[in-house]
Design an enzyme around this catalytic site. Structure first.
Site, PDB file in Angstrom:
ATOM      1  CG  ASN A  10      47.650  47.894  24.768  1.00 43.75           C
ATOM      2  OD1 ASN A  10      46.961  48.119  25.996  1.00 43.75           O
ATOM      3  ND2 ASN A  10      48.174  46.654  24.705  1.00 43.75           N
ATOM      4  CG  HIS A  13      48.894  49.970  31.174  1.00 46.49           C
ATOM      5  ND1 HIS A  13      48.848  49.022  32.262  1.00 46.49           N
ATOM      6  CD2 HIS A  13      49.630  49.608  30.402  1.00 46.49           C
ATOM      7  CE1 HIS A  13      49.660  47.873  31.879  1.00 46.49           C
ATOM      8  NE2 HIS A  13      50.073  48.251  30.703  1.00 46.49           N
ATOM      9  CG  HIS A  46      45.601  41.558  27.085  1.00 45.36           C
ATOM     10  ND1 HIS A  46      46.883  41.194  27.698  1.00 45.36           N
ATOM     11  CD2 HIS A  46      45.017  40.364  27.498  1.00 45.36           C
ATOM     12  CE1 HIS A  46      47.077  39.854  28.109  1.00 45.36           C
ATOM     13  NE2 HIS A  46      46.000  39.311  27.796  1.00 45.36           N
ATOM     14  NE  ARG A  48      47.416  41.207  31.594  1.00 44.86           N
ATOM     15  CZ  ARG A  48      48.369  40.319  31.474  1.00 44.86           C
ATOM     16  NH1 ARG A  48      48.075  38.965  32.288  1.00 44.86           N
ATOM     17  NH2 ARG A  48      49.701  40.400  31.084  1.00 44.86           N
ATOM     18  NE  ARG A  52      46.632  41.303  35.658  1.00 43.81           N
ATOM     19  CZ  ARG A  52      47.902  40.800  35.512  1.00 43.81           C
ATOM     20  NH1 ARG A  52      49.155  41.388  35.239  1.00 43.81           N
ATOM     21  NH2 ARG A  52      47.921  39.466  35.929  1.00 43.81           N
ATOM     22  CD  GLU A  73      47.842  42.620  23.212  1.00 44.34           C
ATOM     23  OE1 GLU A  73      48.638  43.107  22.478  1.00 44.34           O
ATOM     24  OE2 GLU A  73      47.591  43.129  24.443  1.00 44.34           O
ATOM     25  CB  THR A 104      52.796  39.937  27.627  1.00 44.83           C
ATOM     26  OG1 THR A 104      51.273  40.157  27.617  1.00 44.83           O
ATOM     27  CG2 THR A 104      52.917  38.516  26.646  1.00 44.83           C
ATOM     28  CD  GLU A 154      51.689  42.842  18.542  1.00 46.12           C
ATOM     29  OE1 GLU A 154      52.164  43.565  19.611  1.00 46.12           O
ATOM     30  OE2 GLU A 154      50.563  42.633  18.211  1.00 46.12           O
ATOM     31  CG  HIS A 193      56.120  43.580  25.474  1.00 45.63           C
ATOM     32  ND1 HIS A 193      54.910  43.707  26.020  1.00 45.63           N
ATOM     33  CD2 HIS A 193      56.976  43.725  26.464  1.00 45.63           C
ATOM     34  CE1 HIS A 193      54.908  43.276  27.340  1.00 45.63           C
ATOM     35  NE2 HIS A 193      56.164  43.236  27.753  1.00 45.63           N
ATOM     36  CG  HIS A 216      53.688  50.702  30.244  1.00 47.46           C
ATOM     37  ND1 HIS A 216      55.005  51.318  30.536  1.00 47.46           N
ATOM     38  CD2 HIS A 216      53.191  50.584  31.497  1.00 47.46           C
ATOM     39  CE1 HIS A 216      55.151  51.429  31.799  1.00 47.46           C
ATOM     40  NE2 HIS A 216      54.231  50.993  32.500  1.00 47.46           N
TER      41      HIS A 216
END
Length: 242
Positions: A10, A13, A46, A48, A52, A73, A104, A154, A193, A216
């Site tokens: 992912n 970030h 993702h 959003r 963001r 996502e 999330t 998931e 996650h 992350h």
């Protein structure tokens, strides 16, 4: 021999850091391509509702430039459905989303939102987008995923990740049982996650789990060792667990 566990990276970030200063650096698409070189089997992003981190332009570029599958996502909204249908990512993972949350915070209530989710899942599947539901390791949610016709779930590992090592056994059992139940019903199982090289081993060892999505930690660890090294270390930890 267990099947090789896939790693989805992912890159949200990287965009978070870019957006802190504005402009176009660091480029999340460049990070995604580096991740592919380091062994990522797919890229997750993702989009959003408040944009963001990842932007619409990022998604367009990822869909056009990636040599590996893109997992979008998305919240269960008509806006996000339209974007998914326009860009046709390989997969769309429907996640819960609240504007005020930092990240999330839990799984999607697929059972409680069944009527709302059903037409979204049907339209995505009709467009040949593989649908995944990000859910808690709960029998009721797996049953809802089955009835919705979602080919993938998931499992949310955030609760497991944030418990101390000595407190994880019960949550690990929930995850293990949920993975077995989903796979028994023909649903492909992913998880993600809060996973790090320190806590990934028990999750990676669950035999029914086919893919982990991690972001992350890898972007954070990249500050210290570089993105390619961070991904290779995670890849090695996952392979060792299998």
């Amino acid at each position: 021999m267990n099947e090789r566990l896939r790693l989805g990276v992912n890159i949200d970030h990287v965009a978070t850091i870019r957006n802190a200063r504005g402009g176009d650096y660091p480029d999340p698409v460049r990070a995604a391509l580096l991740a592919c070189q380091a062994g990522a089997d797919g890229i997750t992003a993702h989009l959003r509702e408040d944009r963001r981190h990842i932007t619409d332009f990022d998604i367009a570029r990822l869909a056009a430039e990636l040599p590996v599958p893109l997992n979008l996502e998305m919240a269960a909204t008509n806006e996000m459905l339209g974007i998914a249908l326009r860009h046709r990512p390989n997969a769309a993972c429907i996640v819960p989303e609240r504007r005020e949350e930092r990240t999330t915070e839990g799984g999607l209530d697929a059972a409680g939102q069944f009527a709302h989710l059903q037409p979204l899942v049907e339209q995505l599947r009709s467009a040949n987008v593989r649908v995944s539901l990000f859910i808690e390791p709960d029998e009721r949610q797996i049953d809802a995923a089955l009835r919705l016709g979602a080919p993938v779930v998931e499992l949310h590992t955030g609760r497991f990740a944030h418990l101390s090592e000595g407190e994880r056994s019960q949550e690990l059992k929930r995850l293990t049982d949920a993975a077995a139940l989903a796979a028994k019903n023909g649903i492909e199982v992913h998880a993600g996650h809060g996973l790090t090289t320190d806590n990934v081993t028990p999750i990676a060892a669950i035999p029914q789990v086919r893919e982990l999505n991690i972001g992350h930690y890898l972007i954070g660890e990249a500050i210290f060792v570089g993105l390619e090294a961070a991904i290779r270390q995670m890849r090695a930890a996952m392979d060792h667990a299998r």
